[in-house]
Design an enzyme around this catalytic site. Structure first.
Site, mmCIF file in Angstrom:
data_model
loop_
_atom_site.group_PDB
_atom_site.id
_atom_site.type_symbol
_atom_site.label_atom_id
_atom_site.label_comp_id
_atom_site.label_asym_id
_atom_site.label_seq_id
_atom_site.Cartn_x
_atom_site.Cartn_y
_atom_site.Cartn_z
ATOM 1 N N ASP A 1 42.513 0.265 8.101
ATOM 2 C CA ASP A 1 43.277 -0.710 7.324
ATOM 3 C C ASP A 1 43.930 -0.138 6.505
ATOM 4 O O ASP A 1 45.150 -0.338 5.938
ATOM 5 C CB ASP A 1 42.215 -1.658 6.406
ATOM 6 C CG ASP A 1 41.003 -2.171 7.150
ATOM 7 O OD1 ASP A 1 41.155 -2.394 8.578
ATOM 8 O OD2 ASP A 1 40.085 -2.118 6.738
ATOM 9 N N HIS B 1 38.104 -0.612 6.321
ATOM 10 C CA HIS B 1 38.041 0.334 7.509
ATOM 11 C C HIS B 1 39.154 1.502 7.376
ATOM 12 O O HIS B 1 39.961 1.201 6.859
ATOM 13 C CB HIS B 1 38.474 -0.531 8.771
ATOM 14 C CG HIS B 1 37.505 -1.603 9.016
ATOM 15 N ND1 HIS B 1 37.771 -2.799 8.693
ATOM 16 C CD2 HIS B 1 36.587 -2.076 10.156
ATOM 17 C CE1 HIS B 1 37.099 -3.778 9.023
ATOM 18 N NE2 HIS B 1 36.104 -3.247 10.153
HETATM 19 C C1 XUL Z 1 33.957 -8.378 12.308
HETATM 20 C C2 XUL Z 1 33.472 -8.080 11.187
HETATM 21 C C3 XUL Z 1 33.844 -6.582 10.615
HETATM 22 C C4 XUL Z 1 32.977 -5.891 9.926
HETATM 23 C C5 XUL Z 1 33.287 -4.495 9.809
HETATM 24 O O1 XUL Z 1 33.529 -9.758 12.999
HETATM 25 O O2 XUL Z 1 32.712 -8.576 10.597
HETATM 26 O O3 XUL Z 1 35.141 -7.042 9.801
HETATM 27 O O4 XUL Z 1 32.389 -6.574 8.802
HETATM 28 O O5 XUL Z 1 33.541 -3.787 10.527
#
Ligand code: XUL
Ligand code: CO
Length: 471
Positions: free
Chosen positions: A139, A136
Protein backbone atom coordinates in the site's frame (compact mmCIF):
# COMPACT_ATOMS: atom_id res chain seq x y z
CA UNK A 1 3.16 26.46 -7.53
CA UNK A 2 3.34 23.61 -9.98
CA UNK A 3 1.76 21.35 -7.40
CA UNK A 4 -0.95 23.90 -6.70
CA UNK A 5 -1.79 24.10 -10.38
CA UNK A 6 -1.92 20.37 -10.77
CA UNK A 7 -4.25 19.85 -7.86
CA UNK A 8 -6.40 22.84 -8.65
CA UNK A 9 -6.75 21.74 -12.26
CA UNK A 10 -7.90 18.34 -11.17
CA UNK A 11 -10.35 19.79 -8.69
CA UNK A 12 -11.64 21.96 -11.52
CA UNK A 13 -12.73 18.81 -13.30
CA UNK A 14 -15.01 17.92 -10.42
CA UNK A 15 -18.70 18.88 -10.42
CA UNK A 16 -18.11 22.11 -8.51
CA UNK A 17 -16.01 23.35 -11.40
CA UNK A 18 -13.11 25.15 -9.88
CA UNK A 19 -14.91 27.10 -7.20
CA UNK A 20 -13.73 26.98 -3.64
CA UNK A 21 -14.14 23.26 -3.02
CA UNK A 22 -16.30 23.88 0.02
CA UNK A 23 -19.09 25.37 -2.08
CA UNK A 24 -19.89 21.78 -2.74
CA UNK A 25 -21.08 21.52 0.85
CA UNK A 26 -23.49 24.43 1.27
CA UNK A 27 -24.66 23.07 4.60
CA UNK A 28 -21.38 23.88 6.28
CA UNK A 29 -19.44 27.06 6.79
CA UNK A 30 -22.39 29.34 7.48
CA UNK A 31 -19.65 31.63 8.74
CA UNK A 32 -16.94 30.73 6.31
CA UNK A 33 -13.36 30.93 7.38
CA UNK A 34 -10.93 30.80 4.48
CA UNK A 35 -10.16 27.19 3.65
CA UNK A 36 -6.80 26.31 2.19
CA UNK A 37 -7.48 25.48 -1.43
CA UNK A 38 -4.49 23.14 -1.19
CA UNK A 39 -6.32 21.00 1.34
CA UNK A 40 -7.17 17.60 -0.01
CA UNK A 41 -10.05 17.12 2.40
CA UNK A 42 -12.05 20.34 2.28
CA UNK A 43 -13.01 20.67 5.91
CA UNK A 44 -11.32 21.82 9.05
CA UNK A 45 -10.06 19.55 11.83
CA UNK A 46 -13.01 17.63 13.22
CA UNK A 47 -13.91 18.84 16.72
CA UNK A 48 -16.25 17.55 19.39
CA UNK A 49 -19.43 19.65 19.46
CA UNK A 50 -21.70 17.40 21.54
CA UNK A 51 -24.91 15.48 20.84
CA UNK A 52 -26.99 18.52 19.86
CA UNK A 53 -24.66 19.57 17.03
CA UNK A 54 -26.04 19.30 13.50
CA UNK A 55 -22.65 19.83 11.89
CA UNK A 56 -21.73 16.76 9.82
CA UNK A 57 -18.07 17.74 10.27
CA UNK A 58 -18.14 17.45 14.06
CA UNK A 59 -18.08 14.63 16.57
CA UNK A 60 -21.31 14.35 18.53
CA UNK A 61 -20.01 11.68 20.94
CA UNK A 62 -16.28 11.16 20.44
CA UNK A 63 -14.66 13.58 22.83
CA UNK A 64 -11.04 12.37 22.88
CA UNK A 65 -10.06 13.65 26.33
CA UNK A 66 -13.35 12.84 28.08
CA UNK A 67 -12.80 10.33 30.86
CA UNK A 68 -14.74 7.08 30.88
CA UNK A 69 -14.02 4.67 33.75
CA UNK A 70 -10.70 6.30 34.58
CA UNK A 71 -9.30 6.47 31.03
CA UNK A 72 -9.75 9.00 28.25
CA UNK A 73 -11.91 7.99 25.31
CA UNK A 74 -8.96 8.09 22.97
CA UNK A 75 -6.97 5.77 25.23
CA UNK A 76 -9.86 3.31 25.32
CA UNK A 77 -10.60 3.36 21.62
CA UNK A 78 -7.14 3.74 20.05
CA UNK A 79 -8.52 4.46 16.58
CA UNK A 80 -6.36 3.55 13.61
CA UNK A 81 -6.75 4.24 9.88
CA UNK A 82 -5.81 1.63 7.26
CA UNK A 83 -3.54 2.98 4.53
CA UNK A 84 -5.01 0.56 2.01
CA UNK A 85 -8.58 1.80 2.24
CA UNK A 86 -7.90 5.47 2.85
CA UNK A 87 -5.19 5.97 0.24
CA UNK A 88 -5.36 3.07 -2.19
CA UNK A 89 -8.92 1.84 -2.47
CA UNK A 90 -10.30 3.02 -5.79
CA UNK A 91 -13.74 1.64 -4.86
CA UNK A 92 -14.07 -0.97 -7.57
CA UNK A 93 -16.49 -3.88 -7.22
CA UNK A 94 -16.72 -7.20 -9.10
CA UNK A 95 -18.79 -5.51 -11.82
CA UNK A 96 -17.12 -2.17 -12.30
CA UNK A 97 -13.93 -0.22 -11.97
CA UNK A 98 -12.89 2.36 -9.44
CA UNK A 99 -14.86 5.54 -8.85
CA UNK A 100 -12.80 7.19 -6.11
CA UNK A 101 -11.56 10.68 -6.85
CA UNK A 102 -7.94 10.98 -5.78
CA UNK A 103 -6.78 14.26 -7.28
CA UNK A 104 -3.44 13.94 -5.50
CA UNK A 105 -2.59 10.60 -7.12
CA UNK A 106 -1.05 10.49 -10.61
CA UNK A 107 -1.90 6.80 -10.93
CA UNK A 108 1.71 5.79 -11.50
CA UNK A 109 3.84 3.23 -9.67
CA UNK A 110 6.51 5.83 -9.03
CA UNK A 111 8.13 6.35 -5.67
CA UNK A 112 7.38 10.07 -6.08
CA UNK A 113 3.66 9.30 -6.23
CA UNK A 114 3.96 7.03 -3.19
CA UNK A 115 5.75 9.79 -1.28
CA UNK A 116 3.12 12.36 -2.26
CA UNK A 117 0.38 10.12 -0.84
CA UNK A 118 2.06 10.15 2.57
CA UNK A 119 1.38 13.87 2.97
CA UNK A 120 -2.26 13.43 2.02
CA UNK A 121 -2.64 10.54 4.46
CA UNK A 122 -1.18 12.56 7.32
CA UNK A 123 -3.46 15.49 6.48
CA UNK A 124 -6.34 13.03 6.77
CA UNK A 125 -5.13 11.67 10.14
CA UNK A 126 -4.67 15.19 11.46
CA UNK A 127 -8.15 16.30 10.39
CA UNK A 128 -9.68 13.21 12.00
CA UNK A 129 -7.55 13.27 15.15
CA UNK A 130 -6.63 9.62 14.46
CA UNK A 131 -3.33 8.74 16.14
CA UNK A 132 -2.60 5.24 14.79
CA UNK A 133 -2.42 3.68 11.35
CA UNK A 134 -1.76 0.33 9.68
CA UNK A 135 -0.31 -0.66 6.32
CA UNK A 136 0.58 -3.45 3.94
CA UNK A 137 4.02 -3.03 2.39
CA UNK A 138 2.48 -2.70 -1.07
CA UNK A 139 0.00 0.00 0.00
CA UNK A 140 2.69 2.40 1.00
CA UNK A 141 5.26 1.62 -1.72
CA UNK A 142 5.07 0.12 -5.20
CA UNK A 143 6.00 -3.42 -6.10
CA UNK A 144 8.66 -2.94 -8.78
CA UNK A 145 10.40 -5.28 -11.19
CA UNK A 146 12.41 -7.19 -8.63
CA UNK A 147 12.56 -7.65 -4.91
CA UNK A 148 15.56 -5.42 -4.30
CA UNK A 149 13.96 -2.54 -6.25
CA UNK A 150 10.72 -3.01 -4.29
CA UNK A 151 12.70 -3.07 -1.04
CA UNK A 152 14.52 0.13 -1.97
CA UNK A 153 11.21 1.86 -2.76
CA UNK A 154 9.83 0.70 0.57
CA UNK A 155 12.87 2.12 2.36
CA UNK A 156 12.25 5.53 0.82
CA UNK A 157 8.62 5.64 1.84
CA UNK A 158 9.35 4.26 5.31
CA UNK A 159 11.89 7.05 5.82
CA UNK A 160 9.20 9.61 5.02
CA UNK A 161 6.63 7.89 7.23
CA UNK A 162 9.16 7.93 10.05
CA UNK A 163 9.69 11.63 9.65
CA UNK A 164 5.91 12.28 9.58
CA UNK A 165 5.40 10.09 12.65
CA UNK A 166 7.98 12.06 14.59
CA UNK A 167 6.49 15.41 13.50
CA UNK A 168 2.95 14.42 14.46
CA UNK A 169 3.20 11.78 17.20
CA UNK A 170 1.18 9.36 15.06
CA UNK A 171 2.07 5.70 15.71
CA UNK A 172 2.05 2.58 13.60
CA UNK A 173 -0.45 0.15 15.17
CA UNK A 174 0.71 -2.69 12.93
CA UNK A 175 2.37 -3.45 9.65
CA UNK A 176 1.81 -6.40 7.36
CA UNK A 177 2.94 -7.79 4.02
CA UNK A 178 0.57 -8.12 1.11
CA UNK A 179 0.91 -11.82 0.28
CA UNK A 180 -2.29 -12.10 -1.73
CA UNK A 181 -2.50 -9.52 -4.54
CA UNK A 182 0.39 -10.47 -6.82
CA UNK A 183 -0.35 -13.36 -9.25
CA UNK A 184 2.62 -15.33 -7.85
CA UNK A 185 0.57 -15.82 -4.67
CA UNK A 186 -2.54 -17.10 -6.43
CA UNK A 187 -1.96 -20.57 -4.92
CA UNK A 188 -0.85 -19.30 -1.54
CA UNK A 189 2.24 -17.69 -0.04
CA UNK A 190 3.32 -19.49 3.13
CA UNK A 191 1.12 -22.38 1.96
CA UNK A 192 2.18 -22.28 -1.67
CA UNK A 193 2.95 -25.69 -3.20
CA UNK A 194 6.07 -24.04 -4.68
CA UNK A 195 9.09 -23.52 -2.41
CA UNK A 196 10.37 -20.65 -4.60
CA UNK A 197 7.19 -18.72 -3.97
CA UNK A 198 7.31 -19.60 -0.27
CA UNK A 199 10.83 -18.14 -0.20
CA UNK A 200 9.66 -14.96 -1.96
CA UNK A 201 6.92 -14.56 0.64
CA UNK A 202 9.44 -15.07 3.43
CA UNK A 203 11.68 -12.40 1.98
CA UNK A 204 8.74 -10.03 1.76
CA UNK A 205 7.71 -10.62 5.38
CA UNK A 206 11.31 -10.21 6.52
CA UNK A 207 11.41 -6.77 4.93
CA UNK A 208 7.93 -5.79 6.15
CA UNK A 209 8.89 -6.80 9.66
CA UNK A 210 12.09 -4.76 9.49
CA UNK A 211 10.10 -1.79 8.19
CA UNK A 212 7.58 -2.20 11.02
CA UNK A 213 10.44 -2.22 13.50
CA UNK A 214 11.98 0.85 11.85
CA UNK A 215 8.67 2.68 12.41
CA UNK A 216 8.37 1.49 16.03
CA UNK A 217 5.27 -0.46 15.04
CA UNK A 218 3.38 -1.83 18.01
CA UNK A 219 2.43 -5.11 16.32
CA UNK A 220 2.63 -7.13 13.13
CA UNK A 221 -0.36 -8.81 11.45
CA UNK A 222 -0.76 -11.95 9.38
CA UNK A 223 -3.95 -12.19 7.40
CA UNK A 224 -3.69 -15.35 5.34
CA UNK A 225 -5.37 -13.99 2.25
CA UNK A 226 -4.50 -16.98 0.09
CA UNK A 227 -3.45 -19.41 2.81
CA UNK A 228 -6.08 -22.02 2.11
CA UNK A 229 -7.31 -23.96 -0.85
CA UNK A 230 -9.79 -23.95 -3.69
CA UNK A 231 -10.01 -27.73 -3.90
CA UNK A 232 -8.63 -30.54 -1.77
CA UNK A 233 -8.08 -32.55 -4.97
CA UNK A 234 -4.75 -30.80 -5.47
CA UNK A 235 -3.95 -29.97 -1.84
CA UNK A 236 -1.84 -31.62 0.83
CA UNK A 237 -3.39 -29.86 3.78
CA UNK A 238 -1.02 -31.32 6.35
CA UNK A 239 2.10 -30.19 4.47
CA UNK A 240 0.63 -26.74 3.87
CA UNK A 241 -0.18 -26.27 7.56
CA UNK A 242 3.29 -27.50 8.56
CA UNK A 243 4.83 -25.00 6.13
CA UNK A 244 2.67 -22.18 7.45
CA UNK A 245 3.73 -22.95 11.02
CA UNK A 246 7.39 -23.08 10.00
CA UNK A 247 6.93 -19.69 8.31
CA UNK A 248 5.46 -18.14 11.45
CA UNK A 249 8.24 -19.62 13.60
CA UNK A 250 10.76 -18.00 11.23
CA UNK A 251 8.94 -14.67 11.64
CA UNK A 252 9.21 -14.97 15.44
CA UNK A 253 12.91 -15.89 15.17
CA UNK A 254 13.57 -12.91 12.92
CA UNK A 255 11.63 -10.58 15.19
CA UNK A 256 13.82 -11.73 18.10
CA UNK A 257 16.91 -11.20 16.01
CA UNK A 258 16.07 -7.61 15.05
CA UNK A 259 14.63 -6.72 18.46
CA UNK A 260 10.99 -6.42 17.44
CA UNK A 261 9.13 -7.42 20.57
CA UNK A 262 5.55 -6.51 19.69
CA UNK A 263 2.86 -9.14 19.30
CA UNK A 264 2.09 -10.95 16.07
CA UNK A 265 -1.59 -10.96 15.22
CA UNK A 266 -3.42 -13.59 13.22
CA UNK A 267 -6.54 -12.23 11.55
CA UNK A 268 -9.21 -14.91 11.12
CA UNK A 269 -11.34 -15.07 7.97
CA UNK A 270 -13.11 -18.18 6.69
CA UNK A 271 -13.12 -17.76 2.91
CA UNK A 272 -12.80 -15.22 0.16
CA UNK A 273 -10.58 -15.27 -1.75
CA UNK A 274 -10.02 -18.99 -1.20
CA UNK A 275 -12.81 -21.51 -0.72
CA UNK A 276 -11.45 -22.37 2.69
CA UNK A 277 -8.83 -20.41 4.61
CA UNK A 278 -6.83 -22.11 7.33
CA UNK A 279 -7.29 -19.12 9.64
CA UNK A 280 -11.07 -19.49 9.33
CA UNK A 281 -12.24 -18.22 12.72
CA UNK A 282 -10.96 -17.47 16.22
CA UNK A 283 -11.27 -21.08 17.39
CA UNK A 284 -9.46 -22.47 14.34
CA UNK A 285 -6.65 -19.93 14.75
CA UNK A 286 -6.24 -20.73 18.44
CA UNK A 287 -6.14 -24.44 17.70
CA UNK A 288 -3.50 -23.90 15.01
CA UNK A 289 -1.38 -21.73 17.31
CA UNK A 290 -1.60 -24.29 20.13
CA UNK A 291 -0.85 -27.26 17.88
CA UNK A 292 2.26 -25.62 16.50
CA UNK A 293 3.62 -24.06 19.69
CA UNK A 294 2.98 -20.46 18.63
CA UNK A 295 0.75 -19.29 21.49
CA UNK A 296 3.41 -17.20 23.21
CA UNK A 297 3.98 -14.55 20.56
CA UNK A 298 0.63 -14.57 18.76
CA UNK A 299 -2.72 -13.05 19.59
CA UNK A 300 -5.73 -12.39 17.35
CA UNK A 301 -6.80 -9.39 15.32
CA UNK A 302 -10.52 -9.87 14.93
CA UNK A 303 -12.54 -8.30 12.13
CA UNK A 304 -16.29 -7.87 12.27
CA UNK A 305 -17.08 -8.70 8.65
CA UNK A 306 -14.88 -11.80 8.82
CA UNK A 307 -16.85 -12.98 11.86
CA UNK A 308 -20.05 -12.58 9.84
CA UNK A 309 -18.61 -14.56 6.94
CA UNK A 310 -17.61 -17.30 9.39
CA UNK A 311 -21.24 -17.56 10.48
CA UNK A 312 -20.51 -16.03 13.88
CA UNK A 313 -21.29 -12.77 15.57
CA UNK A 314 -18.41 -10.41 16.30
CA UNK A 315 -19.28 -10.77 19.98
CA UNK A 316 -18.73 -14.53 19.65
CA UNK A 317 -15.37 -14.19 17.91
CA UNK A 318 -14.15 -11.65 20.45
CA UNK A 319 -15.33 -13.77 23.36
CA UNK A 320 -13.58 -16.89 22.04
CA UNK A 321 -10.36 -14.90 21.75
CA UNK A 322 -10.80 -13.16 25.11
CA UNK A 323 -11.40 -16.48 26.91
CA UNK A 324 -7.98 -17.62 25.71
CA UNK A 325 -6.40 -14.29 26.71
CA UNK A 326 -5.80 -13.64 23.01
CA UNK A 327 -7.92 -10.61 22.14
CA UNK A 328 -5.17 -8.47 20.67
CA UNK A 329 -6.69 -5.97 18.28
CA UNK A 330 -9.79 -5.28 16.21
CA UNK A 331 -10.46 -4.51 12.55
CA UNK A 332 -13.58 -2.45 13.03
CA UNK A 333 -16.10 -2.63 10.23
CA UNK A 334 -19.33 -4.47 9.48
CA UNK A 335 -20.85 -6.59 6.74
CA UNK A 336 -24.19 -6.52 5.03
CA UNK A 337 -26.57 -9.41 5.55
CA UNK A 338 -27.94 -8.94 2.02
CA UNK A 339 -24.54 -9.20 0.33
CA UNK A 340 -22.51 -12.35 0.78
CA UNK A 341 -19.03 -10.90 0.59
CA UNK A 342 -16.63 -8.83 2.64
CA UNK A 343 -18.25 -5.42 2.12
CA UNK A 344 -16.03 -3.76 4.74
CA UNK A 345 -18.61 -1.15 5.66
CA UNK A 346 -18.11 1.44 8.35
CA UNK A 347 -19.43 0.44 11.77
CA UNK A 348 -22.56 2.49 12.34
CA UNK A 349 -24.59 -0.02 14.34
CA UNK A 350 -24.85 0.91 18.02
CA UNK A 351 -25.71 -2.61 19.16
CA UNK A 352 -22.58 -3.89 17.47
CA UNK A 353 -20.23 -1.29 18.91
CA UNK A 354 -21.80 -1.71 22.35
CA UNK A 355 -21.22 -5.48 22.25
CA UNK A 356 -17.66 -4.98 21.04
CA UNK A 357 -16.86 -2.47 23.75
CA UNK A 358 -18.48 -4.64 26.44
CA UNK A 359 -16.08 -7.46 25.58
CA UNK A 360 -13.12 -5.08 25.31
CA UNK A 361 -13.88 -3.41 28.67
CA UNK A 362 -14.51 -6.76 30.34
CA UNK A 363 -11.03 -7.91 29.29
CA UNK A 364 -9.44 -4.76 30.72
CA UNK A 365 -9.03 -2.91 27.40
CA UNK A 366 -6.45 -2.82 24.65
CA UNK A 367 -2.73 -2.95 25.37
CA UNK A 368 -0.85 -2.90 22.06
CA UNK A 369 -3.98 -3.22 19.90
CA UNK A 370 -6.69 -0.78 18.90
CA UNK A 371 -9.68 -0.20 16.64
CA UNK A 372 -8.47 -0.18 13.06
CA UNK A 373 -11.20 0.90 10.63
CA UNK A 374 -10.64 -1.78 8.04
CA UNK A 375 -13.56 -0.20 6.20
CA UNK A 376 -14.18 1.43 2.89
CA UNK A 377 -16.72 3.82 1.50
CA UNK A 378 -19.45 2.56 -0.79
CA UNK A 379 -18.59 2.82 -4.48
CA UNK A 380 -21.14 5.61 -4.75
CA UNK A 381 -19.31 7.70 -2.12
CA UNK A 382 -16.45 8.65 -4.38
CA UNK A 383 -15.46 12.10 -3.16
CA UNK A 384 -12.49 12.55 -0.80
CA UNK A 385 -14.75 14.23 1.74
CA UNK A 386 -16.72 10.98 2.04
CA UNK A 387 -13.67 9.54 3.82
CA UNK A 388 -14.20 12.16 6.50
CA UNK A 389 -17.92 11.44 6.84
CA UNK A 390 -17.21 7.71 7.03
CA UNK A 391 -14.66 8.00 9.82
CA UNK A 392 -16.67 10.59 11.77
CA UNK A 393 -19.52 8.06 11.81
CA UNK A 394 -17.35 5.13 12.81
CA UNK A 395 -15.65 7.05 15.60
CA UNK A 396 -18.88 8.47 16.97
CA UNK A 397 -20.57 5.07 16.90
CA UNK A 398 -17.68 3.52 18.82
CA UNK A 399 -17.65 6.41 21.29
CA UNK A 400 -21.33 5.78 21.99
CA UNK A 401 -20.68 2.05 22.19
CA UNK A 402 -17.98 2.73 24.77
CA UNK A 403 -20.21 4.98 26.89
CA UNK A 404 -23.16 2.60 26.69
CA UNK A 405 -21.01 -0.44 27.51
CA UNK A 406 -19.56 1.34 30.52
CA UNK A 407 -23.05 2.38 31.67
CA UNK A 408 -24.17 -1.26 31.43
CA UNK A 409 -21.15 -2.31 33.47
CA UNK A 410 -21.75 0.35 36.11
CA UNK A 411 -25.41 -0.59 36.33
CA UNK A 412 -24.32 -4.14 37.09
CA UNK A 413 -27.64 -5.92 36.45
CA UNK A 414 -26.39 -7.76 33.36
CA UNK A 415 -23.23 -9.07 35.01
CA UNK A 416 -25.15 -9.92 38.19
CA UNK A 417 -27.69 -11.90 36.22
CA UNK A 418 -24.98 -13.97 34.54
CA UNK A 419 -23.15 -14.51 37.81
CA UNK A 420 -26.33 -15.60 39.54
CA UNK A 421 -27.18 -17.94 36.64
CA UNK A 422 -24.07 -20.01 37.38
CA UNK A 423 -24.12 -19.62 41.15
CA UNK A 424 -24.90 -23.33 41.73
CA UNK A 425 -21.28 -23.92 40.67
CA UNK A 426 -20.02 -21.70 43.50
CA UNK A 427 -20.56 -24.31 46.23
CA UNK A 428 -21.34 -27.98 46.89
CA UNK A 429 -21.16 -30.31 43.90
CA UNK A 430 -20.72 -27.42 41.41
CA UNK A 431 -17.61 -26.20 43.20
CA UNK A 432 -16.06 -29.68 43.12
CA UNK A 433 -16.72 -29.77 39.35
CA UNK A 434 -14.93 -26.45 38.88
CA UNK A 435 -12.02 -27.53 41.05
CA UNK A 436 -11.56 -30.58 38.83
CA UNK A 437 -11.96 -33.07 41.67
CA UNK A 438 -15.47 -34.31 40.97
CA UNK A 439 -16.28 -37.84 39.78
CA UNK A 440 -19.26 -39.40 38.02
CA UNK A 441 -20.00 -41.30 41.27
CA UNK A 442 -20.39 -38.00 43.11
CA UNK A 443 -22.62 -36.61 40.37
CA UNK A 444 -24.74 -39.75 40.56
CA UNK A 445 -25.03 -39.52 44.34
CA UNK A 446 -26.00 -35.86 44.04
CA UNK A 447 -28.61 -36.56 41.36
CA UNK A 448 -30.10 -39.43 43.40
CA UNK A 449 -30.32 -37.26 46.52
CA UNK A 450 -31.81 -34.19 44.83
CA UNK A 451 -34.44 -35.62 42.49
CA UNK A 452 -35.60 -33.76 39.37
CA UNK A 453 -33.88 -30.33 39.27
CA UNK A 454 -35.89 -27.15 38.62
CA UNK A 455 -34.26 -25.01 35.95
CA UNK A 456 -34.52 -21.19 36.02
CA UNK A 457 -35.46 -19.18 32.90
CA UNK A 458 -32.64 -17.82 30.72
CA UNK A 459 -34.56 -14.50 30.51
CA UNK A 460 -33.20 -13.60 27.08
CA UNK A 461 -36.02 -11.15 26.31
CA UNK A 462 -35.68 -9.44 29.68
CA UNK A 463 -31.95 -8.99 29.06
CA UNK A 464 -32.54 -7.66 25.54
CA UNK A 465 -34.93 -5.12 27.06
CA UNK A 466 -32.28 -4.24 29.61
CA UNK A 467 -29.72 -3.51 26.87
CA UNK A 468 -32.27 -1.34 25.08
CA UNK A 469 -32.65 0.75 28.23
CA UNK A 470 -29.11 1.95 27.59
CA UNK A 471 -29.03 2.30 23.80
C1 XUL B 1 -8.95 -8.57 4.22
C2 XUL B 1 -8.45 -7.86 5.40
C3 XUL B 1 -7.06 -7.36 5.32
C4 XUL B 1 -6.30 -7.48 6.58
C5 XUL B 1 -4.84 -7.13 6.47
O1 XUL B 1 -10.25 -9.00 4.33
O2 XUL B 1 -9.13 -7.70 6.36
O3 XUL B 1 -7.10 -6.05 4.88
O4 XUL B 1 -6.83 -6.68 7.57
O5 XUL B 1 -4.20 -7.87 5.51
CO1 CO C 1 -8.80 -6.70 8.17
Amino acid sequence: MAKFNRIYTQFADLPNKGKNYCNHFPYINKNPKPIDIMAHFPCEKIQYEGPSSKNPFAFKHYNPEEMVAGKSMKEHLRFAAPYWHVMRNVLADPFGGGTAQMPWDDGSDSVENALARVDVFFEFLDKMGIEYYCWHDRDIAPELNDLSASNAALDQVVAKLKQKQSETGVKLLWGTACLFAHPRYSQGAATSPDANIYAYAGAQVKKALESTKELDGLGYTFWGGREGYSTLLNTNMKRELDHLAAFLHMAVAHADKIGFDGPFYIEPKPREPSTHQYDSDSAACLNFLREYGLMDRFTLNIETNHATLAGHTMEHELTVAANAGKLGSIDANRGDTLIGWDTDQFPTDLYLTTQVMLVVLNTGGFTTGGLNFDAKRRRESHEPIDLIHAHVGGMDTFARGLKIAQAIREDGRLANFVQERYSSFDSNVGATVESGSCTFEELEAHAMAHGEPSLASGRQEMLENLINEFI
